[in-house]
Write an enzyme that holds these catalytic residues in place. Structure first.
Site, PDB file in Angstrom:
ATOM      1  N   TYR A   8       0.860  -1.193   0.000  1.00 30.96           N
ATOM      2  CA  TYR A   8       0.000   0.000   0.000  1.00 30.96           C
ATOM      3  C   TYR A   8       0.894   1.239   0.000  1.00 30.96           C
ATOM      4  O   TYR A   8       1.814   1.342   0.811  1.00 30.96           O
ATOM      5  CB  TYR A   8      -0.888   0.029   1.264  1.00 30.96           C
ATOM      6  CG  TYR A   8      -1.662   1.316   1.372  1.00 30.96           C
ATOM      7  CD1 TYR A   8      -2.960   1.403   0.867  1.00 30.96           C
ATOM      8  CD2 TYR A   8      -1.080   2.464   1.919  1.00 30.96           C
ATOM      9  CE1 TYR A   8      -3.650   2.598   0.920  1.00 30.96           C
ATOM     10  CE2 TYR A   8      -1.774   3.664   1.963  1.00 30.96           C
ATOM     11  CZ  TYR A   8      -3.061   3.718   1.468  1.00 30.96           C
ATOM     12  OH  TYR A   8      -3.743   4.908   1.500  1.00 30.96           O
ATOM     13  N   GLU A  39      -3.150   7.445  -4.450  1.00 35.82           N
ATOM     14  CA  GLU A  39      -3.081   6.195  -3.689  1.00 35.82           C
ATOM     15  C   GLU A  39      -2.934   5.017  -4.642  1.00 35.82           C
ATOM     16  O   GLU A  39      -3.679   4.919  -5.614  1.00 35.82           O
ATOM     17  CB  GLU A  39      -4.365   6.035  -2.864  1.00 35.82           C
ATOM     18  CG  GLU A  39      -4.345   4.830  -1.952  1.00 35.82           C
ATOM     19  CD  GLU A  39      -5.711   4.589  -1.301  1.00 35.82           C
ATOM     20  OE1 GLU A  39      -5.882   4.935  -0.130  1.00 35.82           O
ATOM     21  OE2 GLU A  39      -6.598   4.054  -1.992  1.00 35.82           O
TER      22      GLU A  39
END
Ligand code: GDP
Ligand code: MN
Length: 376
Positions: A101, A189
């Site tokens: 992530y 992201e």
């Protein structure tokens, strides 16, 4: 402004971040043609401006064009978190050895860019964050110097102990930072960034939010805004001139005036629940607006209680009560309803509601507390 994945990945790619080949498609025929061109295994991905598509069944692997066509039939037209899926992205599937992530946002307290990284990315990131918060790392970047080589390297080394992979991840981090500065994003992201068993890095999901206040200096991005999608209920609200924003809680609110709507949401939180929406029926009173507002709120399955909070001024309390009566004449409300009326024609309004067996109070805190009890 939130970009769709297929738009966001183009931006990533133009900043040197590797994304698997892919094409957007709006019909089954287009999906099949895209899957043929990509050849081999593909992924069919619902295009909605929200996350959690995988868990909702909006992301499916297919071994060939025939299977892609089959899964696209299920995905096109489905509803994810209130958004209708009108388009899918078909990408070449990659083999995943590990998912990371990486987020980059503007941190408000530090007032600067902050990277958030986690070695365990993918669909369960929220669970990792709540169960093992120590696995989530935060890294500030001083905007005066930008991202320095030692910073991208230490973040990358933290993510992977393989030097070859870490070197590639460092390049991704630098690309993300450049993208944030040049395109004025408030969020970039990548979840997940993956590496394949062969050691190649790919960004297989992308979420980008552009700072609306900077849109004036990004002509191409601004053009995308016209196509921006609204949820089904947001469309209903826009047609009737109500300001409505869907939120995640369970107390559905119908309020007059944006200030009172904000105060109502604050009070709901104060008593320990979350609002299901922001809804301002506006100043001028008309029973139809109340009917539409009830239609919107009652079509939201998450709503466990309807709270009507009216401060009568130009809006007349009896008009609001008539709206409630009109709605109930042809439909039922399945959840408890709590009403607060005060101000212009309060007595008349309360009288009408009493006739419907709906007691109203003129105390805001009493009403909100009761609504919160209903959902607890
Ligand atoms: P999200 O659920 O909206 O975040 O959608 P993602 O694009 O992140 O996809 C969800 C999950 O699907 C990923 O975390 C992967 O595990 C899986 N996935 C997506 N693309 C691929 C792919 O090309 N190959 C494989 N093996 N899995 C994929
Ligand atoms: Mn994702």
């Amino acid at each position: 402004m939130k970009l769709y994945e297929h738009q966001a990945r183009k931006l990533l790619s133009s900043y040197g971040i590797p994304v698997p080949a892919g094409e957007a498609a709006g019909t089954i025929q287009e999906v099949q043609a895209a899957a043929r061109r990509l050849s081999g295994r593909v992924v069919v991905k619902a295009q909605v401006p929200t996350g959690g598509r995988g868990k909702a069944g909006g992301i499916k692997l297919a071994k060939d064009a025939e299977e892609a066509e089959r899964v696209a039939k299920d995905i096109l037209g489905m509803e994810i978190k209130g958004y209708r899926v009108n388009e899918v992205l078909v990408t070449r599937a990659v083999d995943i050895a590990r998912e990371y992530y990486i987020g980059l946002l503007i941190e408000r307290e530090f007032k600067g860019p902050m990277f958030i990284t986690c070695r365990e990315g993918g669909m369960d990131i929220e669970e990792v964050a709540s169960k093992s918060p120590e696995k989530i790392r935060k890294w500030m970047v001083d905007p005066r110097y930008g991202i320095l080589p030692f910073q991208s390297r230490s973040m990358a080394d933290h993510l992977s102990s393989d030097p070859g992979i870490a070197r590639q991840i460092a390049r991704v981090l630098e690309g993300m930072y450049r993208l944030m500065i040049e395109e004025d994003t408030s969020l970039v992201e990548i979840n997940p960034l993956i590496h394949t068993p062969a050691g190649e890095i790919w960004a297989i999901d992308a979420k980008i939010t552009i700072d609306d206040n900077a849109l004036y200096r990004h002509k191409e991005l601004r053009a995308l805004r016209e196509k921006e999608d609204l949820t089904i209920t947001e469309k209903m609200a826009r047609e009737k001139d109500l300001s409505y924003v869907k939120l995640d809680g369970r107390v559905g609110c119908i309020v007059n005036g944006a200030g009172l709507a904000m105060a109502t949401m604050d009070l709901i939180k104060h008593y320990g629940a979350e609002p299901a929406n922001f809804l301002d029926i506006g100043g001028s009173s008309s029973p139809e607006k109340v009917v539409t507002a009830l239609e919107i709120i009652c079509s939201d399955n998450a709503v466990r209680c309807v709270l009507i909070n009216i401060f009568g001024g130009i809006t007349r309390c009896d008009d609001v009560a008539i709206g409630v009566r009109e709605y109930l004449a042809s439909r039922k409300i399945e959840v408890p309803i709590v009403i607060r009326l005060t101000g212009t024609n309060e007595k008349e309004g309360i009288e009408i509601l009493r006739g419907l067996g709906l007691p109203a109070t003129n105390s805001m805190s009493e009403a909100v507390e009761k609504a919160v009890e209903c959902v607890s």
